[in-house]
Design an enzyme around this catalytic site. Sequence first.
Site, short mmCIF file in Angstrom:
data_model
loop_
_atom_site.label_atom_id
_atom_site.label_comp_id
_atom_site.label_asym_id
_atom_site.label_seq_id
_atom_site.Cartn_x
_atom_site.Cartn_y
_atom_site.Cartn_z
N THR A 121 0.93 -1.08 0.05
CA THR A 121 -0.08 0.05 -0.10
C THR A 121 0.85 1.16 0.00
O THR A 121 1.65 1.44 0.89
CB THR A 121 -0.96 0.07 1.29
OG1 THR A 121 -1.59 -1.19 1.14
CG2 THR A 121 -1.78 1.06 1.20
N LEU A 156 -6.72 -8.30 0.44
CA LEU A 156 -7.20 -9.38 1.54
C LEU A 156 -7.23 -8.95 3.01
O LEU A 156 -6.76 -8.12 3.35
CB LEU A 156 -5.85 -10.44 1.51
CG LEU A 156 -4.48 -10.25 2.04
CD1 LEU A 156 -4.53 -10.23 3.39
CD2 LEU A 156 -3.57 -11.07 1.38
N LYS A 157 -8.11 -9.73 3.65
CA LYS A 157 -8.37 -9.59 5.04
C LYS A 157 -7.82 -10.77 5.75
O LYS A 157 -7.61 -11.92 5.59
CB LYS A 157 -9.97 -9.85 5.26
CG LYS A 157 -10.61 -8.80 4.47
CD LYS A 157 -12.40 -9.03 4.74
CE LYS A 157 -12.90 -10.12 4.19
NZ LYS A 157 -12.96 -10.17 2.71
N GLU A 158 -6.69 -10.42 6.69
CA GLU A 158 -6.05 -11.52 7.42
C GLU A 158 -7.42 -12.24 8.17
O GLU A 158 -8.34 -11.67 8.55
CB GLU A 158 -5.45 -10.74 8.65
CG GLU A 158 -4.16 -9.89 7.90
CD GLU A 158 -3.20 -9.42 9.02
OE1 GLU A 158 -3.44 -9.82 10.33
OE2 GLU A 158 -2.33 -8.63 8.66
N LYS A 210 -6.62 2.05 -2.86
CA LYS A 210 -6.61 1.40 -1.77
C LYS A 210 -6.56 2.03 -0.55
O LYS A 210 -7.17 1.76 0.44
CB LYS A 210 -5.04 0.86 -1.93
CG LYS A 210 -4.50 0.08 -0.48
CD LYS A 210 -5.37 -1.43 -0.31
CE LYS A 210 -4.83 -1.73 0.80
NZ LYS A 210 -5.81 -2.99 1.37
N ILE A 256 -20.17 -1.91 10.71
CA ILE A 256 -21.03 -0.81 11.51
C ILE A 256 -21.08 -1.40 12.91
O ILE A 256 -21.95 -1.03 13.54
CB ILE A 256 -22.25 -0.39 10.91
CG1 ILE A 256 -23.22 -1.46 10.91
CG2 ILE A 256 -21.80 0.45 9.76
CD1 ILE A 256 -24.58 -1.12 10.77
N TYR A 257 -20.15 -2.45 13.25
CA TYR A 257 -20.17 -3.04 14.83
C TYR A 257 -19.20 -2.03 15.64
O TYR A 257 -18.24 -1.61 15.31
CB TYR A 257 -19.53 -4.36 14.78
CG TYR A 257 -20.14 -5.31 14.10
CD1 TYR A 257 -21.52 -6.07 14.68
CD2 TYR A 257 -20.02 -5.41 12.63
CE1 TYR A 257 -22.13 -7.03 13.80
CE2 TYR A 257 -20.96 -6.37 11.96
CZ TYR A 257 -21.94 -7.00 12.77
OH TYR A 257 -22.83 -7.96 11.99
N CYS A 266 -3.23 -2.19 8.97
CA CYS A 266 -3.53 -1.55 7.87
C CYS A 266 -4.15 -0.10 8.01
O CYS A 266 -3.81 0.90 7.87
CB CYS A 266 -4.23 -2.36 6.98
SG CYS A 266 -3.19 -3.60 6.19
N LYS A 269 -2.39 2.98 10.06
CA LYS A 269 -1.36 3.58 9.32
C LYS A 269 -1.78 4.11 7.85
O LYS A 269 -1.48 5.44 7.46
CB LYS A 269 0.09 2.56 9.24
CG LYS A 269 -0.28 1.51 8.02
CD LYS A 269 0.86 0.99 7.49
CE LYS A 269 0.73 -0.08 6.60
NZ LYS A 269 0.26 0.31 5.19
N1 LIG Z 1 -1.61 -7.48 6.14
C1 LIG Z 1 -2.44 -7.22 5.41
O1 LIG Z 1 -3.61 -7.50 6.01
C2 LIG Z 1 -2.46 -6.37 4.24
C3 LIG Z 1 -3.68 -6.42 3.52
C4 LIG Z 1 -3.42 -5.21 2.43
C5 LIG Z 1 -2.26 -4.81 2.02
N2 LIG Z 1 -1.22 -4.74 2.90
C6 LIG Z 1 0.02 -4.11 2.56
O2 LIG Z 1 0.98 -4.96 2.20
C7 LIG Z 1 2.12 -4.54 2.46
C8 LIG Z 1 2.74 -5.67 3.07
O3 LIG Z 1 2.16 -5.86 4.32
P1 LIG Z 1 2.35 -7.18 5.38
O4 LIG Z 1 1.31 -7.16 6.55
O5 LIG Z 1 2.51 -8.37 4.32
O6 LIG Z 1 3.73 -6.76 5.79
P2 LIG Z 1 4.93 -7.52 6.80
O7 LIG Z 1 5.47 -6.90 7.75
O8 LIG Z 1 4.00 -8.88 7.24
O9 LIG Z 1 5.85 -8.26 5.74
C9 LIG Z 1 6.69 -7.41 4.89
C10 LIG Z 1 7.90 -8.53 4.68
O10 LIG Z 1 8.88 -7.94 3.90
C11 LIG Z 1 10.00 -8.35 4.22
N3 LIG Z 1 11.16 -7.15 3.71
C12 LIG Z 1 11.30 -5.93 3.91
N4 LIG Z 1 12.29 -5.41 3.22
C13 LIG Z 1 12.69 -6.23 2.20
C14 LIG Z 1 13.74 -6.33 1.03
N5 LIG Z 1 14.25 -5.14 1.02
N6 LIG Z 1 13.67 -7.58 0.59
C15 LIG Z 1 12.75 -8.73 0.80
N7 LIG Z 1 12.11 -8.75 2.00
C16 LIG Z 1 11.88 -7.60 2.65
C17 LIG Z 1 10.26 -8.34 5.74
O11 LIG Z 1 11.19 -8.96 6.08
C18 LIG Z 1 8.85 -8.73 6.12
O12 LIG Z 1 8.92 -10.37 6.06
C19 LIG Z 1 2.16 -3.16 3.14
O13 LIG Z 1 2.11 -2.12 2.25
C20 LIG Z 1 0.49 -3.50 3.80
O14 LIG Z 1 0.05 -1.88 3.84
C21 LIG Z 1 -1.26 -5.56 4.10
#
Ligand SMILES: NC(=O)c1ccc[n+]([C@@H]2O[C@H](COP(=O)([O-])OP(=O)(O)OC[C@H]3O[C@@H](n4cnc5c(N)ncnc54)[C@H](O)[C@@H]3O)[C@@H](O)[C@H]2O)c1
Length: 466
Positions: A121, A156-158, A210, A256-257, A266, A269
């Site tokens: 994002t 995606l939703k965790e 996004k 709306i809960y 997410c 931030k």
């Molecule tokens: N977690 C969610 O539910 C979700 C959903 C949609 C979008 N996003 C977005 O997706 C992105 C990733 O989120 P996430 O939750 O998967 O993050 P995360 O922190 O779980 O994973 C990020 C990974 O990137 C690795 N990393 C960092 N620098 C690196 C590099 N130079 N080379 C290789 N690996 C490297 C880290 O070691 C880490 O394992 C963010 O921008 C987030 O906002 C997350």
Amino acid sequence: MNIAVIGTGYVGLVTGACFSEMGNHVACIDIDVKKVEKLRKGIMPIYEPGLEDLVKRNYQDGRLEFLTSLHEQSIEPDVYFIAVGTPSDEDGSADLQYVLAVAKEVGKYITKYSVVIDKSTVPVATADKVRQVIRAELKQRKLQIDFDVVSNPEFLKEGAAIDDCMRPDRVVVGTDSERARTLLKELYAPFTHNYERMIFMGIRDAEMTKYAANAMLATKISFMNEIANLCERTGADVENVRRGIGSDSRIGFSFIYPGCGYGGSCFPKDVKALIRLAEQYDFEPKVLYAVEARNELQKNILGQKILAKFGGDLSQIKIAVWGLSFKPGTDDMRESPAILFLEKVISRGATVKAYDPEAMSVAKRELPVSWFNEEKLVLTQHQEEVLKDADVLVLITEWKQFRNPDFTKIKASMRGNVIVDGRNQYDPAQLQALGFEYVGIGRRTTPLPYNKMTSIVQEEEVCIAE
Ligand SMILES: NC(=O)c1ccc[n+]([C@@H]2O[C@H](COP(=O)([O-])OP(=O)(O)OC[C@H]3O[C@@H](n4cnc5c(N)ncnc54)[C@H](O)[C@@H]3O)[C@@H](O)[C@H]2O)c1
């Protein structure tokens, strides 16, 4: 297709596993060597339903591999997914250092036309920066290789990530290149087989989409929490109000809960980053300011309800906590309301026993060691264990197994009789009939005398000042 996914966290690992399941060859790359070693042994770094089976099967079949650098890759990728974190910078804007570091790596190792897909994002115009960094590296290598940078934000939703990836509501792609568009269509074809889910648009549109999606969902949550606060003060019951408005098809029931605020990696931030983006363009995002401010207050609400009930000195109070992750279905504790709650009550002397079905190891790793050493916080193996001699049970995360517990057993086990229901899961009348004092969020039965409300209002003002 040959795919490199750079960043193997929640998004990268799920993306890598799902694309390999569709027959692609995927290299998941992460600079965290320990994470990569564990993945090679079949140990998952996160809890996500269905992920382990998918990863193990595709790894064993040779379609999925785990590497620590693009340099180790033997097969030339057709696409590079950037899936690294974009945490908040000191001023709240998105920190792009990881994204740009990956762009540099791609520039170093790219050998043929490929599409660089930004799944992280990122603020509007990041694709331009990624393109510049790759070009600069190619210039240094004295090479001219065509490539396209595409924005393909992840929704995606965790807790339901595999399903979301396999059957997405929509696949948003921002691109200005026909060649990239054709490749992305091919790449996503297995996921959009039954009907067209791809929405093509400009790169900046996709980047903004996004943030707008997350900000809209956060707005719904904060709005409902505001109504809940108003219900508490006026004697209305927010659960009736929720049903009353959710049945309007223009509003709908999702998000709306009322509760104890949004958390996770997410929403907090991304709302902050969108605010900073607006400010960079000299625009005051008044709605977003309010969304964030309401959430900061709401994350304190459970602690405030405990203080209103037991007073400022909690040294004699034993608190049982159900749920630590920021929502059910994940072990992710980033920005979980549970953290603020624990800080507040432990700093006032309370002792806490907590249980979460999946987030216990994360809690052990992430929460202050002193809490465990001084036994201010004890994590138990079973959900019933936290109840023994507790004065109050606080529900923070609404995991399914907490939804319909045996309240008679709970009553017998506890020393006190207070239940603070941070997610409005329980029926106040049923609990009151069993002899509990029920405290919900915006419920009519919430026993807040006026003087306690006044102290809450004062505390809110302190929060706003901070
Ligand atoms: N977690 C969610 O539910 C979700 C959903 C949609 C979008 N996003 C977005 O997706 C992105 C990733 O989120 P996430 O939750 O998967 O993050 P995360 O922190 O779980 O994973 C990020 C990974 O990137 C690795 N990393 C960092 N620098 C690196 C590099 N130079 N080379 C290789 N690996 C490297 C880290 O070691 C880490 O394992 C963010 O921008 C987030 O906002 C997350």
